[in-house]
Design an enzyme around this catalytic site. Structure first.
Site, PDB file in Angstrom:
ATOM      1  N   ASP A 179      68.320  45.141  61.739  1.00  0.00           N
ATOM      2  CA  ASP A 179      69.729  45.303  61.357  1.00  0.00           C
ATOM      3  C   ASP A 179      70.537  44.149  61.958  1.00  0.00           C
ATOM      4  O   ASP A 179      70.356  43.807  63.129  1.00  0.00           O
ATOM      5  CB  ASP A 179      70.230  46.652  61.887  1.00  0.00           C
ATOM      6  CG  ASP A 179      71.583  47.011  61.307  1.00  0.00           C
ATOM      7  OD1 ASP A 179      71.609  47.727  60.286  1.00  0.00           O
ATOM      8  OD2 ASP A 179      72.608  46.566  61.872  1.00  0.00           O
ATOM      9  N   ILE A 180      71.401  43.558  61.151  1.00  0.00           N
ATOM     10  CA  ILE A 180      72.223  42.453  61.655  1.00  0.00           C
ATOM     11  C   ILE A 180      73.360  43.055  62.503  1.00  0.00           C
ATOM     12  O   ILE A 180      74.095  43.934  62.020  1.00  0.00           O
ATOM     13  CB  ILE A 180      72.799  41.617  60.499  1.00  0.00           C
ATOM     14  CG1 ILE A 180      71.651  41.035  59.658  1.00  0.00           C
ATOM     15  CG2 ILE A 180      73.707  40.500  61.032  1.00  0.00           C
ATOM     16  CD1 ILE A 180      72.083  40.261  58.443  1.00  0.00           C
ATOM     17  N   ASN A 187      82.173  40.672  57.810  1.00  0.00           N
ATOM     18  CA  ASN A 187      82.861  40.964  56.551  1.00  0.00           C
ATOM     19  C   ASN A 187      84.386  41.074  56.762  1.00  0.00           C
ATOM     20  O   ASN A 187      85.160  40.490  55.998  1.00  0.00           O
ATOM     21  CB  ASN A 187      82.349  42.279  55.965  1.00  0.00           C
ATOM     22  CG  ASN A 187      81.157  42.044  55.043  1.00  0.00           C
ATOM     23  OD1 ASN A 187      80.953  40.925  54.563  1.00  0.00           O
ATOM     24  ND2 ASN A 187      80.367  43.070  54.820  1.00  0.00           N
ATOM     25  N   ASP A 196      78.002  37.763  52.511  1.00  0.00           N
ATOM     26  CA  ASP A 196      76.910  37.541  51.553  1.00  0.00           C
ATOM     27  C   ASP A 196      76.079  36.319  51.934  1.00  0.00           C
ATOM     28  O   ASP A 196      74.857  36.310  51.809  1.00  0.00           O
ATOM     29  CB  ASP A 196      77.479  37.339  50.135  1.00  0.00           C
ATOM     30  CG  ASP A 196      77.927  38.667  49.520  1.00  0.00           C
ATOM     31  OD1 ASP A 196      77.707  39.711  50.170  1.00  0.00           O
ATOM     32  OD2 ASP A 196      78.496  38.647  48.410  1.00  0.00           O
ATOM     33  N   GLU A 222      73.049  45.787  55.527  1.00  0.00           N
ATOM     34  CA  GLU A 222      72.570  44.673  56.356  1.00  0.00           C
ATOM     35  C   GLU A 222      71.240  45.027  57.017  1.00  0.00           C
ATOM     36  O   GLU A 222      70.875  44.484  58.042  1.00  0.00           O
ATOM     37  CB  GLU A 222      73.621  44.313  57.408  1.00  0.00           C
ATOM     38  CG  GLU A 222      73.879  45.368  58.478  1.00  0.00           C
ATOM     39  CD  GLU A 222      74.934  46.412  58.092  1.00  0.00           C
ATOM     40  OE1 GLU A 222      75.114  46.653  56.889  1.00  0.00           O
ATOM     41  OE2 GLU A 222      75.560  46.969  59.009  1.00  0.00           O
TER      42      GLU A 222
END
Lengths: 298, 269
Positions: A179-180, A187, A196, A222
């Protein structure tokens, strides 16, 4: 009373199809007059030629790869479409029937198939087009639009096969849920386009780093799921370290991104859902203990 | 299911004959292991013979077909290696027809320990012409037309492709048992095999060949000329070239009596 037909009244020259006979060496020893009248072959030139000399090159390959083995094996073949060259070198689609006797003499009947060939060509073209469309649709349905990685749906189809394989070959398999970190902030602070871009770059990173046999997917948002066959916990640890290293190259504003990783190592005996759940639990722990780290499910 | 059982089923592996030496017979493009049936009577008393169908051909398990894997000859070489691993074969003599010669060479380069010798029947490392230095015999357009021909013939056959009827003179049980699949290859698999065979160029791997190799080439073969055989002999170490006076590309079907003694001699050298 009917007149009894005299044998000599009828001959192969009266038939509107080609009739050929070849000997054991596959040289033409007989041709009916159809070859002269319709196919512009002077008969004396034809006699003695090898049969494959009257076919064009693609048909020669087809002859050698299919027709001759079929004839040797079954002693006959029917409805084979080939291209014959007429006496002037013009290509003519034909349908060939042939049978071979015990002396390996082959009797060939040859029918002009110009019209039928056009229809076949239309069918082939239509099928080729459909196949291409199906391939595009299949790829669209299995691929994540943004990153080009496989999507969750495709992973759900392919993962069980990989698990089955690892169980069979007694290999361990490592599942990495990645997971980022703080993706929502990227965002919020820099806009969705920037978000993106990060996802795309991370996707590319994973593709470059992965082996051909690895399954790499964007699992949603993500989150990314990797399945590494034939990889034990030691190997998984090395991979996770590399991922942590690689993401330092993905820059956002003045810093680089980090990721949290949860790993579950299995021998393939657990269900895919269970393994995902365990990797997810490990990921949750990684997040809770400060992010930018890897935690193994225990 | 064990790996062994799986591969035996997947590749329709058959083991016949007896002997200390093992011959692995690999069929070429177009048909299946039945192509070898004319050679078997002469070989089965002296050797253990392993026959198989590549996935997508003959009676292999078509459900295991993977278009990507079988788009290059390496995929077929992996089939060979899988069969060897499943049967724990070692020191075997690989006998390949046509494209299988190159498939065998690829497999032997990857795992040389499994193989002792190679026999190549009508091989060609590249069917394409690259004038002036190499003439494989065909231009790209010819080979595109071949693929098209396979398509039209599949459509033509589809209506009656129910089991092909055997000639009455073929009474061997082996034939009756296996004949219904002969040459009735799945069209997608056949086209992929054709593309992998005819559009590939494996001239560069010939120099990597290290095993004693016997090439049997027809003096009159529309697919693989004598010049191609000579080219291969010059490129490969420990290579023997025998030109057989015969017409055609399927020497093992048309001239088993000429090539079986050559093969036996070479294996026993």
């Amino acid at each position: 009373m009917h007149d009894t037909p005299k044998k000599m009244q009828y001959s192969l020259d009266m038939f509107r199809c080609g009739a050929l006979v070849t000997d054991k060496q596959r040289r033409i020893i007989y041709a009916n007059s159809y070859f002269l009248e319709e196919l512009k072959w002077p008969l004396d030139e034809l006699i003695g030629k090898a049969i494959d000399e009257i076919f064009n090159r693609p048909s020669k390959i087809f002859c050698e790869s299919y027709l001759m083995p079929l004839l040797m094996h079954n002693k006959k073949c029917e409805e084979i479409q080939l291209s014959l060259l007429d006496g002037e070198g013009v290509k003519i689609p034909v349908i060939v029937n042939a049978h071979m006797d015990s002396n390996e003499t082959i009797y060939w009947s040859i029918f002009n198939a110009t019209n039928r060939s056009k229809l076949y060509q239309e069918l082939v073209d239509a099928r080729t087009k459909l196949e291409a469309q199906a391939e595009v649709l299949e790829s669209l349905s299995s691929t994540d639009d943004l990153t080009g990685l496989m999507n969750k749906r495709e992973m759900t189809i392919r993962a069980p096969l990989l698990l089955e394989q690892s169980q069979r070959f007694k290999h361990s398999i490592s599942v990495l849920m990645i997971d980022i970190d703080f993706f929502k902030k990227i965002n919020d602070n820099h806009g969705h386009l920037e978000g993106d871009r990060v996802l795309k770059e991370f996707g590319r990173c994973l593709t470059e780093f992965g082996r051909q046999s690895d399954l790499i997917s964007r699992f949603g948002g993500e989150e990314f799921l990797l399945m590494l066959p034939d990889t034990n916990s030691e190997g998984a640890n090395v991979c996770a370290k590399r991922v942590h290293d690689l993401v330092t190259k993905i820059r956002v504003a003045n810093g680089s991104i980090t990721v949290s990783i949860g790993i579950c190592v299995t021998d393939g005996t657990q269900a895919y859902e269970t393994i995902c759940q365990r990797a997810d639990e490990a990921l949750y722990q990684a997040k809770n203990s400060g992010r930018n780290r890897t935690v193994f499910f225990k | 299911m064990s790996f062994k059982t799986e591969i035996i089923e997947r590749n329709n592996v058959q083991v016949i004959g007896s002997g200390s030496k093992v011959l692995l017979l690999a069929h070429g493009f177009g048909c299946d292991q039945n192509m070898w049936r004319f050679m078997i009577p002469q070989l089965s008393s002296d050797f253990k013979i392993v026959l198989f169908d590549y996935v997508g051909s003959g009676k292999s398990d078509v459900s295991q077909y993977d278009k990507k894997r079988y788009s290059t000859l390496d995929g077929y070489a992996q089939d060979v290696l899988d069969v060897c691993q499943a049967l724990e074969l070692k020191e075997l003599v690989f006998v390949g027809h046509s494209v299988s010669s190159i498939i065998g060479l690829l497999a032997s380069i990857q795992k040389p320990i499994i193989f002792s010798k190679l026999v190549m029947i009508c091989p060609s490392p590249c069917f394409l012409n690259f004038p002036p230095e190499y003439l494989g015999g065909f231009d790209k357009e010819d080979l595109e037309e071949l693929l098209n021909l396979m398509d039209t013939n599949y459509i033509g056959w589809a209506s009656y492709l129910a089991p092909l009827v055997m000639g009455t003179e073929n009474s061997e049980s082996l034939v009756t048992e296996l004949s219904d699949s002969f040459c009735s290859t799945d069209p997608v698999a056949a086209k992929t095999f054709a593309r992998a065979t005819f559009f590939s160029d494996y001239r560069h791997i010939l120099k990597e060949a290290s095993l004693p190799t016997l090439i049997l080439q027809s003096n009159d073969d529309a697919l693989a000329s004598v010049a191609v055989g000579e080219f291969m002999k010059n490129e490969m170490a420990h290579c023997e070239l025998e030109i057989v006076k015969a017409k055609g590309h399927c020497l093992h079907m048309t001239h088993p009596d000429s090539i079986a003694p050559e093969l036996i001699r070479f294996v026993n050298l």
